[in-house]
Design an enzyme around this catalytic site. Structure first.
Site, PDB file in Angstrom:
ATOM      1  CD  GLU A  35       0.390 -19.961 -31.461  1.00  0.00           C
ATOM      2  OE1 GLU A  35      -0.070 -20.487 -32.303  1.00  0.00           O
ATOM      3  OE2 GLU A  35       1.179 -18.766 -31.599  1.00  0.00           O
ATOM      4  CD  GLU A  70       6.223  -9.590 -38.128  1.00  0.00           C
ATOM      5  OE1 GLU A  70       5.425 -10.433 -38.625  1.00  0.00           O
ATOM      6  OE2 GLU A  70       6.365  -8.722 -38.785  1.00  0.00           O
ATOM      7  CB  CYS A  87       4.603 -22.253 -36.545  1.00  0.00           C
ATOM      8  SG  CYS A  87       5.282 -21.779 -34.899  1.00  0.00           S
ATOM      9  CB  CYS A 122       3.539 -22.739 -31.576  1.00  0.00           C
ATOM     10  SG  CYS A 122       4.193 -20.932 -31.398  1.00  0.00           S
ATOM     11  CB  CYS A 136       4.698 -17.622 -32.136  1.00  0.00           C
ATOM     12  SG  CYS A 136       5.380 -18.101 -33.624  1.00  0.00           S
TER      13      CYS A 136
END
Length: 122
Positions: A54, A43, A81, A84, A52
Site C-alpha cells: 500500500e 522486504e 496492517c 497501512c 508494504c
C-alpha cells in the site's frame, strides 16, 4: 471497481520482493482522475526497514503529484496492517477493497477500518 482492483493487485503481487516471508502482496491505487499506480511489498533483512505494498503504491502516486483526497479506491491482495490502515485513513480513501483469508473480497472506507483514529490538524 473493487473486484477489478483486487485482481490487478493480485497480478502485480508477483513482482513483490519477499525472500524472507515469501508472502507476496500487491496494491493498486485508482485516482479520482482515472490514473492507476501499483505497488508491492519489499522486504529487507533488517525487518523494520521493509515496506508494504500500500505504501509503495501511494508513494508512486505521490511521486506523480497525487495528493490525499485524490485517490478514489485501492485494491489490495490482503487485509492491510495497522500502519497501512493509518496511511489509508490519512489519504482519505473512500473505497478500500482487499482479499479476505476465505477468498472473498471486503470493501469499506478507510475510516471504517480505523475508527476513532488520531487525525492530523488541517
Amino acid at each position: 471497481m473493487s473486484t477489478s482492483l483486487v485482481e490487478a493487485a493480485e497480478a502485480v503481487a508477483a513482482n513483490a520482493y519477499a525472500p524472507y516471508s515469501r508472502y507476496l502482496v500487491g496494491a493498486v491505487v485508482h485516482t479520482t482522475d482515472g490514473r492507476k499506480f501499483s505497488g508491492v511489498n519489499v522486504e529487507n533483512a533488517a525487518y523494520p526497514l521493509g515496506i508494504c505494498a500500500e505504501k509503495t503504491a501511494l508513494g508512486a502516486a505521490a511521486t506523480a503529484g497525487v495528493k490525499p483526497g485524490e485517490v478514489a479506491a485501492i485494491g489490495i491482495t490482503a487485509s492491510p496492517c495497522g500502519g497501512c490502515r493509518q496511511w489509508l485513513h490519512e489519504w482519505r480513501i473512500p473505497e478500500v477493497s482487499f482479499r479476505r483469508e476465505d477468498g472473498t473480497i471486503a470493501t469499506c472506507g478507510a475510516s471504517e477500518m480505523l475508527p476513532d483514529t488520531w487525525n492530523l490538524p488541517e
